[in-house]
Design an enzyme around this catalytic site. Sequence first.
Site, short mmCIF file in Angstrom:
data_model
loop_
_atom_site.label_atom_id
_atom_site.label_comp_id
_atom_site.label_asym_id
_atom_site.label_seq_id
_atom_site.Cartn_x
_atom_site.Cartn_y
_atom_site.Cartn_z
N ARG A 37 0.82 -1.22 0.00
CA ARG A 37 0.00 0.00 0.00
C ARG A 37 0.85 1.26 0.00
NH1 ARG A 37 -4.87 -2.04 3.94
NH2 ARG A 37 -6.09 -2.96 2.26
N GLY A 63 -14.57 -3.35 0.78
CA GLY A 63 -15.93 -2.81 0.93
C GLY A 63 -16.19 -1.64 -0.01
N GLY A 118 -11.10 -8.06 -0.74
CA GLY A 118 -9.88 -8.40 -0.02
C GLY A 118 -9.40 -9.82 -0.26
N LYS A 155 -20.44 -15.06 1.82
CA LYS A 155 -21.87 -14.84 2.08
C LYS A 155 -22.61 -14.15 0.95
CE LYS A 155 -21.28 -14.20 7.04
NZ LYS A 155 -21.35 -13.15 8.07
P1 ADP Z 1 -13.85 -11.11 -0.84
O1 ADP Z 1 -13.02 -10.58 0.32
O2 ADP Z 1 -13.00 -11.45 -2.04
O3 ADP Z 1 -15.00 -10.21 -1.15
P2 ADP Z 1 -15.39 -12.78 0.95
O4 ADP Z 1 -14.88 -12.00 2.11
O5 ADP Z 1 -16.81 -12.66 0.62
O6 ADP Z 1 -14.49 -12.50 -0.35
O7 ADP Z 1 -15.17 -14.34 1.22
C1 ADP Z 1 -13.90 -14.91 1.39
C2 ADP Z 1 -14.01 -16.19 2.17
O8 ADP Z 1 -14.93 -17.08 1.59
C3 ADP Z 1 -12.69 -16.94 2.22
O9 ADP Z 1 -12.19 -16.91 3.54
C4 ADP Z 1 -13.06 -18.36 1.78
O10 ADP Z 1 -12.46 -19.36 2.57
C5 ADP Z 1 -14.55 -18.38 1.96
N1 ADP Z 1 -15.18 -19.41 1.13
C6 ADP Z 1 -15.09 -19.60 -0.19
N2 ADP Z 1 -15.76 -20.70 -0.59
C7 ADP Z 1 -16.30 -21.24 0.53
C8 ADP Z 1 -17.10 -22.40 0.78
N3 ADP Z 1 -17.48 -23.20 -0.20
N4 ADP Z 1 -17.46 -22.63 2.06
C9 ADP Z 1 -17.08 -21.81 3.05
N5 ADP Z 1 -16.32 -20.70 2.88
C10 ADP Z 1 -15.93 -20.42 1.63
MG MG Z 2 -13.38 -10.59 2.45
#
Ligand code: ADP
Ligand code: MG
Length: 396
Positions: free
Chosen positions: A36, A373, A350, A197
Site C-alpha cells: 500500500r 468494501g 480483499g 456470504k
Molecule cells: P472477498 O473478500 O474477495 O469479497 P469474501 O470476504 O466474501 O471474499 O469471502 C472470502 C471467504 O470465503 C474466504 O475466507 C473463503 O475461505 C470463503 N469461502 C469460499 N468458498 C467457501 C465455501 N465453499 N465454504 C465456506 N467458505 C468459503
Molecule cells: Mg473478504
Amino acid sequence: MPKMSIQDIDVTGKKILLRVDFNVPLTGGEVQDDTRIRAALLTIRYLLERGASLILVSHLGRPKGQVKPGLRLDPVARRLAELLGRPVRKLDAVVGPGVEAAISELTPGDIILLENVRFEKGEEKNDPELARLLAKQADIFVNDAFGTAHRAHASTAGVAGYIPAYAGLLMNKEIEVLSRCLENPGRPLLVILGGAKVSDKINVVRRFLALADTLLIGGGMANTFLAAQGYAMGDSFYEQDRVDEAARLLEESRQSGCQVMLPEDLAVTLELKENSPFDIVAPDAIREGWKAVDIGPETARRFSAAVAQAGMVIWNGPLGVFETPPFHRGTEAVARAIAASSAYSVVGGGDVVAALEQLGLAKEISFISTGGGATLEFWEGKELPGIAALKDKESQ
Ligand code: ADP
Ligand code: MG
C-alpha cells in the site's frame, strides 16, 4: 459525475493535505508488507516533482479514538523515506500547535506524515472541528485512499468542506476503471462472484444480474443458491435465512436475460483442513455431514470456457476455501483462464486478491482494485462519501 484530479490543476507551491491508505500489516514494529505504501508513491512523486509540499494523513488498524503505541505510524514513515530516498518527518500528533508549527515550516518538496488519524475521537465521527483543524493550514486536499472512500470520516470527507478536494492518481484510476465496469463494460461481460456470504453482496449480485451477459457463482455463496434450487447441502456453509432471496435472484435472472451458472460439481470433505480427503460430487449427492468447499473440476472447466469467451471479466470473491489446499484449485483454474484470455479483467475484494497473490497470479489481472468494501459499494451503485466530496469536473 466525473471528478477533478490533481492532473486538472496546478499544484506548484501548494501545501497539500494528502489522504493515503497506509493501513499496512506490522510485525515486530516494522512494516511487513509495503504494497500500500508503494501504491501511493505514484501520486506522492507526481506532487513532489511539481513543487508541492505534502502533509500525509492515514489510519492504521482500529485504535478507536485512542492512542495505541503499537499503531503509531513511525515504521511507515521509515519505510516511505526508504522508498522515496528522501526524509519524511513523522509527527506524533494529528492536529495541534506542534503540527501547525511543523506545517508552517514546510517548503516545496518537504513531506510530513501525521500520526495515525484514528487516534483522534473525531475521525470516525466525521467531526467538523477535527476536519477544520486538518484542513486549516493546507491549500488543497487530495484523496488517494480509495479503500476508505466508503467511510464518511473527517480525513476522507469532512476536510473537503473546508478546502478544495481532488482525486489522487490512484483514486482517479479506481474511479475510471470501476465506472467503466458499470457504464461501458467490454462485451460479453462476464461477472464471477464467490466468497462467503450472499448477504454481504445481495446488491452487487442484483446490479450485475442487470448488467452482465453471464454470471458465474461459486464459493460459499453458491451453496446458498444451490440450497435455493432445493439441493440438500449437508454440512456445507450456507445462509439458511437467504435461501428465499437467492431463489428470487435466480427468478430475476430469467427476466433480465443474464445467464447464471452455478456449480455442477463440488469438492466435498468431512473435515476442512489441509490435505484432508475429499470427493467430487454433483449437488444432488452431498451426503449428511459433508461440506462443499470448492467448485469441482467440471465446473472449473465450464467457468474457464466462459472466461475464454468474455470481452471483460469482473471478479469478486474466491470460488472455494483457497486458504486450505487443495481447495484453492477452483479459484486457481479460473485465475489461470483469466491469465490466458485477452479480456480486460478487473478484480476487487480483499480475499480474492489475497488468493491471487498467494497463487502468484495477481500480475495477470488488468486492474486490481485496492478496495474491499469500497469496491463492492461502488459496484452496488452507492455514492461513496470520499468520492462525492471531490470537486466535480466541469462539463465541457
Ligand atoms: P472477498 O473478500 O474477495 O469479497 P469474501 O470476504 O466474501 O471474499 O469471502 C472470502 C471467504 O470465503 C474466504 O475466507 C473463503 O475461505 C470463503 N469461502 C469460499 N468458498 C467457501 C465455501 N465453499 N465454504 C465456506 N467458505 C468459503
Ligand atoms: Mg473478504
